[in-house]
Design a protein around this motif. Structure first.
Motif, PDB file in Angstrom:
ATOM      1  N   UNK A 155      42.678  24.601  54.995  1.00  0.00           N
ATOM      2  CA  UNK A 155      41.394  23.924  55.201  1.00  0.00           C
ATOM      3  C   UNK A 155      40.703  23.572  53.891  1.00  0.00           C
ATOM      4  N   UNK A 156      41.365  23.819  52.756  1.00  0.00           N
ATOM      5  CA  UNK A 156      40.877  23.505  51.410  1.00  0.00           C
ATOM      6  C   UNK A 156      39.453  24.018  51.201  1.00  0.00           C
ATOM      7  N   UNK A 157      39.249  25.310  51.415  1.00  0.00           N
ATOM      8  CA  UNK A 157      37.926  25.924  51.249  1.00  0.00           C
ATOM      9  C   UNK A 157      37.777  26.472  49.824  1.00  0.00           C
ATOM     10  N   UNK A 158      37.576  25.573  48.883  1.00  0.00           N
ATOM     11  CA  UNK A 158      37.463  25.980  47.482  1.00  0.00           C
ATOM     12  C   UNK A 158      36.211  26.797  47.206  1.00  0.00           C
ATOM     13  N   UNK A 159      35.150  26.542  47.965  1.00  0.00           N
ATOM     14  CA  UNK A 159      33.869  27.194  47.676  1.00  0.00           C
ATOM     15  C   UNK A 159      33.927  28.708  47.878  1.00  0.00           C
ATOM     16  N   UNK A 160      34.841  29.181  48.710  1.00  0.00           N
ATOM     17  CA  UNK A 160      34.938  30.627  48.952  1.00  0.00           C
ATOM     18  C   UNK A 160      36.080  31.274  48.172  1.00  0.00           C
ATOM     19  N   UNK A 161      36.684  30.522  47.247  1.00  0.00           N
ATOM     20  CA  UNK A 161      37.783  31.060  46.440  1.00  0.00           C
ATOM     21  C   UNK A 161      37.380  32.293  45.623  1.00  0.00           C
ATOM     22  N   UNK A 162      36.214  32.312  44.956  1.00  0.00           N
ATOM     23  CA  UNK A 162      35.860  33.500  44.165  1.00  0.00           C
ATOM     24  C   UNK A 162      35.845  34.792  44.979  1.00  0.00           C
ATOM     25  N   UNK A 163      35.296  34.740  46.199  1.00  0.00           N
ATOM     26  CA  UNK A 163      35.268  35.936  47.044  1.00  0.00           C
ATOM     27  C   UNK A 163      36.681  36.338  47.454  1.00  0.00           C
ATOM     28  N   UNK A 164      37.515  35.360  47.772  1.00  0.00           N
ATOM     29  CA  UNK A 164      38.904  35.630  48.150  1.00  0.00           C
ATOM     30  C   UNK A 164      39.655  36.315  47.013  1.00  0.00           C
ATOM     31  N   UNK A 165      39.447  35.843  45.791  1.00  0.00           N
ATOM     32  CA  UNK A 165      40.114  36.428  44.620  1.00  0.00           C
ATOM     33  C   UNK A 165      39.672  37.872  44.407  1.00  0.00           C
ATOM     34  N   UNK A 166      38.374  38.124  44.534  1.00  0.00           N
ATOM     35  CA  UNK A 166      37.859  39.489  44.346  1.00  0.00           C
ATOM     36  C   UNK A 166      38.438  40.438  45.391  1.00  0.00           C
ATOM     37  N   UNK A 167      38.477  40.005  46.635  1.00  0.00           N
ATOM     38  CA  UNK A 167      39.035  40.851  47.696  1.00  0.00           C
ATOM     39  C   UNK A 167      40.525  41.108  47.469  1.00  0.00           C
ATOM     40  N   UNK A 168      41.228  40.073  47.008  1.00  0.00           N
ATOM     41  CA  UNK A 168      42.663  40.222  46.732  1.00  0.00           C
ATOM     42  C   UNK A 168      42.892  41.173  45.571  1.00  0.00           C
ATOM     43  N   UNK A 169      42.054  41.080  44.551  1.00  0.00           N
ATOM     44  CA  UNK A 169      42.177  41.973  43.406  1.00  0.00           C
ATOM     45  C   UNK A 169      41.986  43.425  43.836  1.00  0.00           C
ATOM     46  N   UNK A 170      41.011  43.679  44.684  1.00  0.00           N
ATOM     47  CA  UNK A 170      40.800  45.044  45.198  1.00  0.00           C
ATOM     48  C   UNK A 170      42.043  45.548  45.925  1.00  0.00           C
ATOM     49  N   UNK A 171      42.652  44.668  46.712  1.00  0.00           N
ATOM     50  CA  UNK A 171      43.865  45.042  47.430  1.00  0.00           C
ATOM     51  C   UNK A 171      44.998  45.392  46.466  1.00  0.00           C
ATOM     52  N   UNK A 172      45.196  44.546  45.448  1.00  0.00           N
ATOM     53  CA  UNK A 172      46.277  44.771  44.481  1.00  0.00           C
ATOM     54  C   UNK A 172      46.018  46.031  43.656  1.00  0.00           C
ATOM     55  N   UNK A 173      44.754  46.279  43.353  1.00  0.00           N
ATOM     56  CA  UNK A 173      44.427  47.471  42.572  1.00  0.00           C
ATOM     57  C   UNK A 173      44.693  48.739  43.376  1.00  0.00           C
ATOM     58  N   UNK A 174      44.550  48.651  44.688  1.00  0.00           N
ATOM     59  CA  UNK A 174      44.868  49.817  45.514  1.00  0.00           C
ATOM     60  C   UNK A 174      46.352  50.132  45.464  1.00  0.00           C
ATOM     61  N   UNK A 175      47.172  49.114  45.203  1.00  0.00           N
ATOM     62  CA  UNK A 175      48.614  49.329  45.065  1.00  0.00           C
ATOM     63  C   UNK A 175      48.950  49.883  43.685  1.00  0.00           C
ATOM     64  N   UNK A 176      48.315  49.349  42.652  1.00  0.00           N
ATOM     65  CA  UNK A 176      48.646  49.715  41.274  1.00  0.00           C
ATOM     66  C   UNK A 176      48.161  51.104  40.900  1.00  0.00           C
TER      67      UNK A 176
END
Length: 362
Positions: A155-176
């Protein structure tokens, strides 16, 4: 960015190695210098490094003992030995300890480059392998995040990309966990999985891992390591996401994009003509209102503002590159009224044509 610790008891050698290592690549920097193994370990207690370049014989603690301690305490690091001693036993022991190379002084730049390339390659390979193992075990638990990415891309929702990146980073950090250096390969693995998922929609996307230049100083204190690698991961996720969004949008909007490019080319060639929106829209067989919306969406500006930018750019060239009078320039770029032309020029550049010419010719 790969950070190197040099351990050698000779100041001139440390200085020479620093110069040679930093000549190898803009992504390879010397973060620390130590005169012996003890000092090197003290430095590592407070600072971060990826690679240790060490002499063999040094006072208090030699290089082989240092490598053994580094392997035990900092298993993510790779070591390179630089020695004055061309002795088989030293070389054999260093290899058994996992050193990537054993270089005899005086150090040849080409030899050192080869050793550094192998060390960096080994660091990257080990981290990718470690990240892949974590990823394979845990990814079934993160399907919701995967679907969030796919939906936002579709849906090309660029405006919510920053929040998506932060949530993804939290997920990856839980793995690392506390292995913060894994955030980079985990970020790339995540992006590659997104790309694989999008292949189902016939999207072909090539990802290139970005560089971490300019994100931090050469030296990183241990209490800042997490912040540094989080910042690196954010850059990777954002750059990767923007690349994926760009490809997706280009595919979805290909016909519209071609139409916009055709119109821009037409305006560039006919900026001095009497143009109207209906005539421009007719060239690409799109209704006037829909075309105006598409143009603004694609370029970030209106058709008329784009036309004005082209006209004023050409007017500036004529003003500075010829002896033509203002009314002549106005006519050449499509204005019958020189007063109106001067008003538009001032709105664009903040100065009247005469003031602009005077300022530029000082």
């Amino acid at each position: 960015m790969f950070r190197v610790l040099i351990a050698d008891d000779e100041h001139l050698i440390r200085s020479s190695l620093t110069s040679k290592i930093e000549q190898f690549s803009e992504e390879t920097v010397v973060s620390g210098l130590a005169a012996n193994g003890v000092k090197a370990l003290e430095w590592l207690e407070e600072h971060y490094a990826d690679i240790c370049v060490t002499d063999v014989k040094m006072p208090l603690m030699g290089g082989l003992d240092l490598i053994a301690k580094v392997n035990e305490r900092y298993p993510w690091m790779i070591s390179v030995v630089v020695s004055s001693y061309d002795e088989f036993e030293f070389a054999k022991t260093s290899m058994q300890l996992g050193a990537i190379d054993y270089i005899i002084k005086p150090v040849d730049q080409e030899q050192l480059n080869g050793a550094l390339a192998r060390a960096i390659g080994e660091v990257a390979t080990q981290r990718r392998a470690e990240a892949a193992m974590l990823f394979m075990r845990s990814i079934p638990h993160h399907q919701d995040m995967l679907q969030r990415w796919v939906l936002q891309i579709q849906t090309v929702q660029l405006e919510t990309l920053p929040l998506l990146v932060v949530d993804t980073l939290d997920m990856l950090e839980s793995l690392a966990g506390d292995r913060f250096y894994l955030l980079n390969p985990l970020s790339m693995a995540w992006l590659e999985m997104i790309v694989e998922e999008l292949k189902k929609e016939k999207l072909k996307i090539e990802l290139h891992e970005g560089k971490d230049l300019g994100l931090w100083e050469k030296t990183i204190l241990q209490d800042k390591v997490r912040s540094y690698f989080r910042l690196c991961a954010v850059r990777r996720l954002e750059e990767g996401a923007q690349r994926i969004f760009a490809v997706t949008q280009a595919v979805k909007d290909q016909p519209s994009r071609r139409a916009i490019e055709e119109v821009k080319s037409f305006i560039n060639d006919h900026y001095a003509d009497k143009l109207n929106l209906q005539e421009i829209a007719d060239r690409v067989a799109i209704s006037r209102n829909h075309f105006a919306h598409l143009f603004k969406q694609e370029t970030g500006t209106t058709v008329w503002n784009y036309l004005i930018q082209i006209r004023m750019g050409k007017a500036r060239e004529l003003l500075l590159g010829t002896d033509k009078r203002v009314y002549e320039i106005a006519h050449d770029v499509g204005y019958d009224n020189s007063v109106h032309f001067s008003q538009v020029f001032k709105e664009q550049f903040g100065l009247s044509p005469a003031e602009f010419k005077k300022r530029m010719e000082r």
